[in-house]
Write a protein that holds these residues in place. Structure first.
Motif, mmCIF file in Angstrom:
data_model
loop_
_atom_site.group_PDB
_atom_site.id
_atom_site.type_symbol
_atom_site.label_atom_id
_atom_site.label_comp_id
_atom_site.label_asym_id
_atom_site.label_seq_id
_atom_site.Cartn_x
_atom_site.Cartn_y
_atom_site.Cartn_z
ATOM 1 N N GLN A 151 87.223 -39.881 37.881
ATOM 2 C CA GLN A 151 88.624 -40.292 37.968
ATOM 3 C C GLN A 151 89.172 -40.077 39.367
ATOM 4 O O GLN A 151 89.998 -40.871 39.848
ATOM 5 C CB GLN A 151 89.461 -39.523 36.952
ATOM 6 C CG GLN A 151 90.901 -40.022 36.829
ATOM 7 C CD GLN A 151 90.963 -41.455 36.325
ATOM 8 O OE1 GLN A 151 90.415 -41.783 35.278
ATOM 9 N NE2 GLN A 151 91.642 -42.327 37.073
ATOM 10 N N VAL A 152 88.734 -39.025 40.039
ATOM 11 C CA VAL A 152 89.145 -38.783 41.428
ATOM 12 C C VAL A 152 88.796 -39.990 42.294
ATOM 13 O O VAL A 152 89.615 -40.479 43.087
ATOM 14 C CB VAL A 152 88.461 -37.515 41.982
ATOM 15 C CG1 VAL A 152 88.622 -37.433 43.504
ATOM 16 C CG2 VAL A 152 89.041 -36.260 41.341
ATOM 17 N N VAL A 153 87.564 -40.492 42.145
ATOM 18 C CA VAL A 153 87.120 -41.639 42.940
ATOM 19 C C VAL A 153 87.883 -42.902 42.533
ATOM 20 O O VAL A 153 88.334 -43.677 43.397
ATOM 21 C CB VAL A 153 85.605 -41.839 42.790
ATOM 22 C CG1 VAL A 153 85.162 -43.106 43.523
ATOM 23 C CG2 VAL A 153 84.849 -40.625 43.339
ATOM 24 N N ALA A 154 88.035 -43.124 41.237
ATOM 25 C CA ALA A 154 88.786 -44.292 40.782
ATOM 26 C C ALA A 154 90.207 -44.276 41.318
ATOM 27 O O ALA A 154 90.739 -45.308 41.767
ATOM 28 C CB ALA A 154 88.792 -44.336 39.250
ATOM 29 N N ASN A 155 90.831 -43.106 41.296
ATOM 30 C CA ASN A 155 92.197 -42.990 41.818
ATOM 31 C C ASN A 155 92.241 -43.277 43.315
ATOM 32 O O ASN A 155 93.169 -43.949 43.803
ATOM 33 C CB ASN A 155 92.741 -41.590 41.543
ATOM 34 C CG ASN A 155 93.200 -41.411 40.115
ATOM 35 O OD1 ASN A 155 93.274 -42.354 39.341
ATOM 36 N ND2 ASN A 155 93.515 -40.179 39.743
ATOM 37 N N ALA A 156 91.259 -42.765 44.052
ATOM 38 C CA ALA A 156 91.251 -42.973 45.502
ATOM 39 C C ALA A 156 91.101 -44.450 45.836
ATOM 40 O O ALA A 156 91.751 -44.965 46.768
ATOM 41 C CB ALA A 156 90.131 -42.152 46.137
ATOM 42 N N ARG A 157 90.268 -45.135 45.098
ATOM 43 C CA ARG A 157 90.067 -46.567 45.377
ATOM 44 C C ARG A 157 91.339 -47.364 45.110
ATOM 45 O O ARG A 157 91.704 -48.249 45.892
ATOM 46 C CB ARG A 157 88.905 -47.085 44.547
ATOM 47 C CG ARG A 157 87.555 -46.603 45.065
ATOM 48 C CD ARG A 157 86.403 -47.002 44.169
ATOM 49 N NE ARG A 157 85.132 -46.691 44.811
ATOM 50 C CZ ARG A 157 83.968 -46.610 44.177
ATOM 51 N NH1 ARG A 157 83.917 -46.815 42.856
ATOM 52 N NH2 ARG A 157 82.857 -46.325 44.836
ATOM 53 N N VAL A 158 92.020 -47.036 44.034
ATOM 54 C CA VAL A 158 93.272 -47.731 43.726
ATOM 55 C C VAL A 158 94.333 -47.417 44.777
ATOM 56 O O VAL A 158 95.051 -48.318 45.236
ATOM 57 C CB VAL A 158 93.765 -47.358 42.315
ATOM 58 C CG1 VAL A 158 95.184 -47.869 42.082
ATOM 59 C CG2 VAL A 158 92.820 -47.916 41.262
ATOM 60 N N LEU A 159 94.427 -46.161 45.172
ATOM 61 C CA LEU A 159 95.415 -45.781 46.182
ATOM 62 C C LEU A 159 95.105 -46.440 47.515
ATOM 63 O O LEU A 159 96.014 -46.917 48.209
ATOM 64 C CB LEU A 159 95.454 -44.257 46.323
ATOM 65 C CG LEU A 159 96.471 -43.680 47.313
ATOM 66 C CD1 LEU A 159 97.882 -44.184 47.025
ATOM 67 C CD2 LEU A 159 96.435 -42.148 47.285
ATOM 68 N N ALA A 160 93.825 -46.482 47.900
ATOM 69 C CA ALA A 160 93.447 -47.136 49.160
ATOM 70 C C ALA A 160 93.823 -48.619 49.126
ATOM 71 O O ALA A 160 94.372 -49.158 50.102
ATOM 72 C CB ALA A 160 91.956 -46.966 49.414
ATOM 73 N N ASP A 161 93.529 -49.267 48.006
ATOM 74 C CA ASP A 161 93.886 -50.681 47.887
ATOM 75 C C ASP A 161 95.397 -50.866 47.953
ATOM 76 O O ASP A 161 95.897 -51.826 48.569
ATOM 77 C CB ASP A 161 93.360 -51.243 46.563
ATOM 78 C CG ASP A 161 91.842 -51.397 46.553
ATOM 79 O OD1 ASP A 161 91.222 -51.340 47.631
ATOM 80 O OD2 ASP A 161 91.285 -51.570 45.449
ATOM 81 N N GLY A 162 96.133 -49.951 47.340
ATOM 82 C CA GLY A 162 97.584 -50.045 47.362
ATOM 83 C C GLY A 162 98.154 -49.874 48.758
ATOM 84 O O GLY A 162 99.069 -50.608 49.162
#
Length: 423
Positions: free
Chosen positions: A303-314
């Motif tokens: 989930q840490v990685v999934a969150n980081a990818r979404v935040l980076a895209d945002g």
């Protein structure tokens, strides 16, 4: 037979641990500092990539009577008496670390990640030896050759860099520099590289020139524990790491290595670079290693990685320039220049709005970027929806589309919905 029974203690043993009311009565001034820091952590968005929230069990070990015990040396070979029980704690930490990371040997005594790196250098190098590491302007750590640090004063560091277009490590350059300088050791690792490192490529280059390979895996090691990042252990001669960050343990370090280097690493930690081990911290490390071996932690790491990818895209969608075009880890580096700000000014503006993060070097130029991570907010229970909300809020603050009062109100809503510690 329990450990307390084996120790000869009779009757009911009442645990002695943190007593905040005792602190408040004895030292109200310092008690207020602790309360204030707790309030700060719980009321702002903690996006510093190197920070996390430890569990109450880790905090309990840190505040335990093991803090009283002097224990120079190693289990079964201490320079102080009365170490029978702290030996049990350290053996637990060692065995759990070895099992968690698939290592032949673990030393859990380093006081920090820098202490772990110092021990690795002390075990493998001599003053004046050449070392090849990621240059500081590209995300190398202070221990990778900074002139302000022991590494830059004692060893001859050569820095490799990243591709100017992609921001990715230039493995061809690493190979060319290794062939040219013939280093005694090759270091892979960074404080602001958001992509997985190709440890096999580094191993091949190190073998070509007869160099030791040292992995400074302080940032990704928690992801490694949860199966969300590749492990350096099968490739590196020595792996140095911290036990906090994504791993979510106490602030401290550790060194992993093969059996052939175990004695050299142990002697480099004690007595060469450190004295008495901090037994309360080692016990807390054991707790954290046990927690990291669970399916729940593996889910957390993903989930840490999934969150980081979404935040980076945002952030990229909001106009910030995200280095390497995204992330594979918990870590994001972004340049706020497209929004008209340099990293230091951006960090200050965000801090005033209750969004706490760091700055970092950018691959090219003297300006600073923003370094942020998702480990702490993921521990709080936030997911992809919250990351989208945080990315939009962060950009709105930088553009001054919301004032600090409005931003802090939104931060308050998030932190109250996802408190780091639930009663």
């Amino acid at each position: 037979m329990s450990v307390t029974e084996a120790s000869g203690v009779s009757g009911v043993v009442r645990p002695v641990g943190p007593d905040f009311e005792a602190l408040r009565r004895q030292d109200p001034e310092l008690a207020e500092v602790l309360l204030g820091e707790q309030a700060r952590q719980c009321s702002a968005l903690q996006l510093i990539a190197a920070e996390n929230f430890t569990s109450p069990a880790v905090l309990a070990a840190l505040g335990s009577p093991l803090a009283n015990k002097y224990a120079e040396g190693y289990p079964g070979a201490r320079h102080h008496g009365g170490c029978e029980l702290v030996d049990v704690a350290e053996r637990l930490a060692i065995e759990r670390a070895k099992a968690l990371f698939g290592a032949d040997h673990a030393n859990v005594q380093p006081h920090s990640g820098s202490s772990a790196v110092l021990a690795a250098y002390a075990a493998l190098l001599r003053p004046g030896d050449t070392v090849l590491a990621l240059g500081l302007p590209y995300g190398g750590h202070l221990t990778h050759g900074s002139p302000a640090n022991f590494s830059g004063r004692w060893f001859d560091f050569v820095g490799y860099g990243v591709d100017p277009e992609s921001g990715l490590i230039d493995y061809d350059q690493v190979d060319a520099l290794a062939r040219k300088h013939r280093p005694k050791a090759l270091v892979c690792g960074s404080i602001s590289y958001p992509r997985h490192i190709d440890y096999a490529a580094f191993r091949e280059i190190a073998d070509e020139v007869g160099a030791y390979l040292i992995a400074d895996a302080a940032h990704p090691m928690g992801l490694v524990a949860g199966g969300a990042a590749p492990s350096p252990v099968p490739y590196a001669d020595v792996v140095c790491a911290t036990t906090h960050k994504v791993l979510r343990g106490p602030r401290g370090g550790m060194v992993l290595c093969g059996a052939g280097l175990a004695e050299r690493i142990d002697r480099a930690v004690f007595p060469f670079t450190q004295g008495g081990a901090q037994m309360h911290t080692i016990a807390a490390k054991a707790v954290a290693f046990g927690e990291a071996a669970t399916p729940a932690f593996a889910a957390y790491a993903r989930q840490v990685v999934a969150n980081a990818r979404v935040l980076a895209d945002g952030l990229a969608a909001e106009g910030l320039a995200v280095t390497t075009g995204g992330t594979d880890t918990h870590l994001i580096c972004a340049d706020p220049a497209p929004l008209g700000l340099e990293g230091r000014a951006a960090r200050g503006r965000l801090a005033a709005a209750g969004i706490v993060l760091d700055t970092c070097a950018l691959p090219h130029g003297d300006a600073r970027g923003l370094r942020l991570g998702t480990a702490a907010v993921t521990t709080q229970g936030m997911g992809e929806a919250e990351m989208m909300r945080i990315g939009a809020l962060l950009a709105a603050v930088l553009r001054e589309e919301v004032d600090n009062r409005q931003a802090r109100e939104e931060v308050r809503e998030l932190t109250q919905a996802f408190p780091p510690y639930r009663s």
